[in-house]
Scaffold this motif. Structure first.
Motif, PDB file in Angstrom:
ATOM      1  N   ARG A   1       0.833  -1.206   0.000  1.00  5.03           N
ATOM      2  CA  ARG A   1       0.000   0.000   0.000  1.00  5.03           C
ATOM      3  C   ARG A   1       0.867   1.256   0.000  1.00  5.03           C
ATOM      4  O   ARG A   1       0.594   2.213  -0.728  1.00  5.03           O
ATOM      5  CB  ARG A   1      -0.944   0.016   1.198  1.00  5.03           C
ATOM      6  CG  ARG A   1      -1.757   1.313   1.274  1.00  5.03           C
ATOM      7  CD  ARG A   1      -2.929   1.227   2.187  1.00  5.03           C
ATOM      8  NE  ARG A   1      -4.040   0.473   1.655  1.00  5.03           N
ATOM      9  CZ  ARG A   1      -4.762   0.817   0.586  1.00  5.03           C
ATOM     10  NH1 ARG A   1      -4.455   1.873  -0.103  1.00  5.03           N
ATOM     11  NH2 ARG A   1      -5.782   0.093   0.201  1.00  5.03           N
TER      12      ARG A   1
ATOM     13  N   GLN B   1       0.887   4.004  -2.875  1.00  3.19           N
ATOM     14  CA  GLN B   1       0.553   5.390  -2.544  1.00  3.19           C
ATOM     15  C   GLN B   1       1.648   6.333  -3.038  1.00  3.19           C
ATOM     16  O   GLN B   1       1.366   7.392  -3.593  1.00  3.19           O
ATOM     17  CB  GLN B   1       0.350   5.552  -1.038  1.00  3.19           C
ATOM     18  CG  GLN B   1      -0.197   6.916  -0.645  1.00  3.19           C
ATOM     19  CD  GLN B   1      -1.574   7.185  -1.227  1.00  3.19           C
ATOM     20  OE1 GLN B   1      -2.487   6.365  -1.111  1.00  3.19           O
ATOM     21  NE2 GLN B   1      -1.744   8.330  -1.879  1.00  3.19           N
TER      22      GLN B   1
ATOM     23  N   HIS C   1       1.288   6.573  -6.717  1.00  6.18           N
ATOM     24  CA  HIS C   1       0.094   7.366  -7.018  1.00  6.18           C
ATOM     25  C   HIS C   1       0.395   8.855  -6.872  1.00  6.18           C
ATOM     26  O   HIS C   1       0.072   9.653  -7.763  1.00  6.18           O
ATOM     27  CB  HIS C   1      -1.052   6.954  -6.082  1.00  6.18           C
ATOM     28  CG  HIS C   1      -2.298   7.738  -6.284  1.00  6.18           C
ATOM     29  ND1 HIS C   1      -2.562   8.898  -5.602  1.00  6.18           N
ATOM     30  CD2 HIS C   1      -3.353   7.539  -7.111  1.00  6.18           C
ATOM     31  CE1 HIS C   1      -3.726   9.384  -5.984  1.00  6.18           C
ATOM     32  NE2 HIS C   1      -4.227   8.569  -6.899  1.00  6.18           N
ATOM     33  N   ASP C   2       1.012   9.219  -5.763  1.00  8.67           N
ATOM     34  CA  ASP C   2       1.327  10.628  -5.526  1.00  8.67           C
ATOM     35  C   ASP C   2       2.254  11.170  -6.612  1.00  8.67           C
ATOM     36  O   ASP C   2       2.066  12.287  -7.106  1.00  8.67           O
ATOM     37  CB  ASP C   2       1.966  10.813  -4.148  1.00  8.67           C
ATOM     38  CG  ASP C   2       1.000  10.488  -3.011  1.00  8.67           C
ATOM     39  OD1 ASP C   2      -0.223  10.394  -3.258  1.00  8.67           O
ATOM     40  OD2 ASP C   2       1.479  10.311  -1.869  1.00  8.67           O
TER      41      ASP C   2
ATOM     42  N   VAL D   1      -2.665   6.689 -13.287  1.00  8.59           N
ATOM     43  CA  VAL D   1      -3.286   7.009 -11.989  1.00  8.59           C
ATOM     44  C   VAL D   1      -4.484   6.097 -11.749  1.00  8.59           C
ATOM     45  O   VAL D   1      -4.653   5.546 -10.655  1.00  8.59           O
ATOM     46  CB  VAL D   1      -3.704   8.504 -11.930  1.00  8.59           C
ATOM     47  CG1 VAL D   1      -4.569   8.782 -10.714  1.00  8.59           C
ATOM     48  CG2 VAL D   1      -2.468   9.400 -11.922  1.00  8.59           C
ATOM     49  N   GLU D   2      -5.309   5.900 -12.772  1.00  9.09           N
ATOM     50  CA  GLU D   2      -6.471   5.019 -12.645  1.00  9.09           C
ATOM     51  C   GLU D   2      -6.040   3.582 -12.362  1.00  9.09           C
ATOM     52  O   GLU D   2      -6.671   2.891 -11.558  1.00  9.09           O
ATOM     53  CB  GLU D   2      -7.324   5.089 -13.911  1.00  9.09           C
ATOM     54  CG  GLU D   2      -8.048   6.401 -14.084  1.00  9.09           C
ATOM     55  CD  GLU D   2      -8.764   6.521 -15.417  1.00  9.09           C
ATOM     56  OE1 GLU D   2      -8.827   5.518 -16.163  1.00  9.09           O
ATOM     57  OE2 GLU D   2      -9.253   7.617 -15.721  1.00  9.09           O
TER      58      GLU D   2
ATOM     59  N   ASN E   1      -5.024   3.328  -8.746  1.00  5.44           N
ATOM     60  CA  ASN E   1      -6.237   3.332  -7.911  1.00  5.44           C
ATOM     61  C   ASN E   1      -6.887   1.949  -7.906  1.00  5.44           C
ATOM     62  O   ASN E   1      -7.319   1.451  -6.857  1.00  5.44           O
ATOM     63  CB  ASN E   1      -7.237   4.379  -8.396  1.00  5.44           C
ATOM     64  CG  ASN E   1      -6.818   5.784  -8.044  1.00  5.44           C
ATOM     65  OD1 ASN E   1      -6.066   6.013  -7.100  1.00  5.44           O
ATOM     66  ND2 ASN E   1      -7.293   6.743  -8.811  1.00  5.44           N
ATOM     67  N   PHE E   2      -6.967   1.330  -9.076  1.00  4.25           N
ATOM     68  CA  PHE E   2      -7.547  -0.002  -9.192  1.00  4.25           C
ATOM     69  C   PHE E   2      -6.743  -1.016  -8.392  1.00  4.25           C
ATOM     70  O   PHE E   2      -7.300  -1.863  -7.685  1.00  4.25           O
ATOM     71  CB  PHE E   2      -7.627  -0.413 -10.670  1.00  4.25           C
ATOM     72  CG  PHE E   2      -8.166  -1.791 -10.878  1.00  4.25           C
ATOM     73  CD1 PHE E   2      -9.522  -2.046 -10.720  1.00  4.25           C
ATOM     74  CD2 PHE E   2      -7.330  -2.839 -11.222  1.00  4.25           C
ATOM     75  CE1 PHE E   2     -10.032  -3.326 -10.910  1.00  4.25           C
ATOM     76  CE2 PHE E   2      -7.820  -4.116 -11.409  1.00  4.25           C
ATOM     77  CZ  PHE E   2      -9.181  -4.362 -11.249  1.00  4.25           C
TER      78      PHE E   2
ATOM     79  N   MET F   1      -4.919  -0.480  -5.759  1.00  2.15           N
ATOM     80  CA  MET F   1      -5.153  -0.261  -4.322  1.00  2.15           C
ATOM     81  C   MET F   1      -6.502  -0.854  -3.900  1.00  2.15           C
ATOM     82  O   MET F   1      -6.617  -1.445  -2.827  1.00  2.15           O
ATOM     83  CB  MET F   1      -5.057   1.221  -3.969  1.00  2.15           C
ATOM     84  CG  MET F   1      -3.628   1.725  -3.988  1.00  2.15           C
ATOM     85  SD  MET F   1      -3.344   3.334  -3.209  1.00  2.15           S
ATOM     86  CE  MET F   1      -4.161   4.449  -4.306  1.00  2.15           C
ATOM     87  N   GLU F   2      -7.507  -0.701  -4.753  1.00  3.55           N
ATOM     88  CA  GLU F   2      -8.821  -1.282  -4.458  1.00  3.55           C
ATOM     89  C   GLU F   2      -8.726  -2.805  -4.386  1.00  3.55           C
ATOM     90  O   GLU F   2      -9.289  -3.437  -3.489  1.00  3.55           O
ATOM     91  CB  GLU F   2      -9.840  -0.868  -5.513  1.00  3.55           C
ATOM     92  CG  GLU F   2     -10.237   0.585  -5.472  1.00  3.55           C
ATOM     93  CD  GLU F   2     -11.082   0.997  -6.674  1.00  3.55           C
ATOM     94  OE1 GLU F   2     -11.504   0.109  -7.459  1.00  3.55           O
ATOM     95  OE2 GLU F   2     -11.309   2.207  -6.838  1.00  3.55           O
TER      96      GLU F   2
END
Length: 121
Positions: free
Chosen positions: A20, A24, A27-28, A67-68, A71-72, A74-75
């Motif tokens: 994670r 993250q 992602h940032d 980015v998407e 996000n996926f 992480m989900e």
């Protein structure tokens, strides 16, 4: 003999936290790059630099998709049950063979849990 082996990590609470944190950070970074590209795009549109604008639009779309994707991921990480084995790499290992040994076509598996090799299959 050199043979391929699949390295798998067991998803423990510590490993989940490490993954994670990495996601993250990625992602940032991707969001910062996206925002920077938007700024450069506006500047190139204002200066009427057509080729640069087209290139920046493509890069912006690619960064938005990155980015998407993060996000996926992480989900999906949140949905995985503890103890799940995640494939992280393929490596080459050296294996001793002798006449009469049983031959296996499938690659070996190295199982790592919290940074420690737990099993070799």
């Amino acid at each position: 003999m050199i043979r391929k082996a699949v390295v798998k990590k067991v998803l423990t609470p510590d490993e989940r936290a490490r993954i994670r944190a990495t996601l993250q950070t990625n992602h940032d970074q991707a969001v910062r790059e996206y925002e920077q590209l938007k700024f450069y795009l506006k500047r190139s549109e204002h200066q009427k630099q057509t080729e640069t604008t087209q290139r920046l639009r493509k890069e912006l779309v690619a960064k938005e998709e990155a980015v998407e994707s993060i996000n996926f991921q992480m989900e999906q990480l949140d949905l995985l049950p503890g103890g799940t084995e995640l494939k992280v790499a393929e490596v080459e290992i050296e294996q001793d063979i002798e006449v009469g040994m049983q031959w296996e076509d499938k690659p070996a598996e190295i199982i790592v849990e919290d940074g420690v090799i737990k099993d070799i299959r």
